[in-house]
Design a protein around this motif. Structure first.
Motif, PDB file in Angstrom:
ATOM      1  N   MET A   1      61.841  50.372   7.762  1.00 47.39           N
ATOM      2  CA  MET A   1      63.179  50.211   7.207  1.00 47.39           C
ATOM      3  C   MET A   1      63.438  48.736   6.939  1.00 47.39           C
ATOM      4  N   PRO A   2      64.018  48.393   5.808  1.00 45.37           N
ATOM      5  CA  PRO A   2      64.291  46.991   5.510  1.00 45.37           C
ATOM      6  C   PRO A   2      65.273  46.396   6.523  1.00 45.37           C
ATOM      7  N   GLN A   3      65.052  45.108   6.850  1.00 44.86           N
ATOM      8  CA  GLN A   3      65.911  44.438   7.819  1.00 44.86           C
ATOM      9  C   GLN A   3      67.326  44.235   7.295  1.00 44.86           C
ATOM     10  N   ASP A   4      67.524  44.351   5.977  1.00 44.15           N
ATOM     11  CA  ASP A   4      68.848  44.189   5.410  1.00 44.15           C
ATOM     12  C   ASP A   4      69.506  45.528   5.108  1.00 44.15           C
ATOM     13  N   GLY A   5      68.858  46.628   5.477  1.00 42.28           N
ATOM     14  CA  GLY A   5      69.436  47.937   5.263  1.00 42.28           C
ATOM     15  C   GLY A   5      70.672  48.134   6.125  1.00 42.28           C
ATOM     16  N   PHE A   6      71.490  49.094   5.721  1.00 43.52           N
ATOM     17  CA  PHE A   6      72.750  49.330   6.412  1.00 43.52           C
ATOM     18  C   PHE A   6      72.565  49.549   7.907  1.00 43.52           C
ATOM     19  N   TYR A   7      71.674  50.452   8.291  1.00 48.00           N
ATOM     20  CA  TYR A   7      71.534  50.775   9.707  1.00 48.00           C
ATOM     21  C   TYR A   7      71.000  49.589  10.518  1.00 48.00           C
ATOM     22  N   ALA A   8      70.151  48.769   9.919  1.00 46.96           N
ATOM     23  CA  ALA A   8      69.681  47.548  10.585  1.00 46.96           C
ATOM     24  C   ALA A   8      70.859  46.612  10.840  1.00 46.96           C
ATOM     25  N   LYS A   9      71.767  46.525   9.878  1.00 47.97           N
ATOM     26  CA  LYS A   9      72.968  45.699  10.049  1.00 47.97           C
ATOM     27  C   LYS A   9      73.852  46.252  11.169  1.00 47.97           C
ATOM     28  N   VAL A  10      73.989  47.572  11.217  1.00 49.79           N
ATOM     29  CA  VAL A  10      74.783  48.199  12.280  1.00 49.79           C
ATOM     30  C   VAL A  10      74.216  47.800  13.635  1.00 49.79           C
ATOM     31  N   ARG A  11      72.932  47.967  13.785  1.00 48.56           N
ATOM     32  CA  ARG A  11      72.300  47.679  15.084  1.00 48.56           C
ATOM     33  C   ARG A  11      72.458  46.214  15.467  1.00 48.56           C
ATOM     34  N   ARG A  12      72.364  45.311  14.497  1.00 49.19           N
ATOM     35  CA  ARG A  12      72.566  43.888  14.799  1.00 49.19           C
ATOM     36  C   ARG A  12      74.027  43.593  15.102  1.00 49.19           C
ATOM     37  N   GLY A  13      74.945  44.372  14.517  1.00 53.92           N
ATOM     38  CA  GLY A  13      76.376  44.111  14.703  1.00 53.92           C
ATOM     39  C   GLY A  13      76.981  44.728  15.950  1.00 53.92           C
TER      40      GLY A  13
END
Length: 143
Positions: A1-13
């Motif tokens: 999954m791309p690091q800029d994908g929505f779910y990656a952003k959720v997990r970082r946030g």
């Protein structure tokens, strides 16, 4: 999954979302952890088996710490949107986490209904993230 994908952003946030609760909540970390767990139980957002310690809550609020459980992030969102201080997410990643949790906390028919249910002060800061969360939901990631 791309690091800029929505779910990656959720997990970082997610840690930032919990950090907002720690920063704006009234009380020390142990009290805020208790309030978070009890609120989750009362609202049935989650049913944590144990009440986390303040140390655990602090760990969840750090990017390099343990990822917060979804019940904690969802409950923090529930509590933050009701605060008179009118907090808003501080980053795109955090906005994605707020939007993800907002949709997980509600049963709405459309993205427009989800937007209208938001407090006024959050509509603009969460607009793009909420649409991305809705797309993610319809893509069946939010199960």
């Amino acid at each position: 999954m791309p690091q800029d994908g929505f779910y990656a952003k959720v997990r970082r946030g997610l840690p930032d979302l919990v950090a907002q609760w720690l920063t704006l909540g009234q009380g020390d970390a142990d009290r805020l952890a208790l309030l978070l767990a009890e609120s989750a139980r009362v609202t049935r957002i989650g049913l944590p088996e144990e009440t986390p310690s303040g140390e655990t809550l602090n760990d969840w609020s750090r990017a390099d710490g343990e990822e917060p459980p979804l019940w904690a992030a969802r409950t923090a969102t529930f509590l933050l949107v009701q605060m008179p201080a009118r907090p808003v997410p501080a980053s795109d990643d955090e906005a994605c986490a707020w939007a993800y949790c907002w949709l997980r906390n509600r049963d709405v028919e459309s993205v427009e209904a989800a937007e209208q249910a938001l407090p006024e002060h959050l509509r603009e800061p969460l607009a793009a993230a909420l649409r991305a969360a809705w797309t993610d939901l319809k893509g069946l990631r939010l199960v």
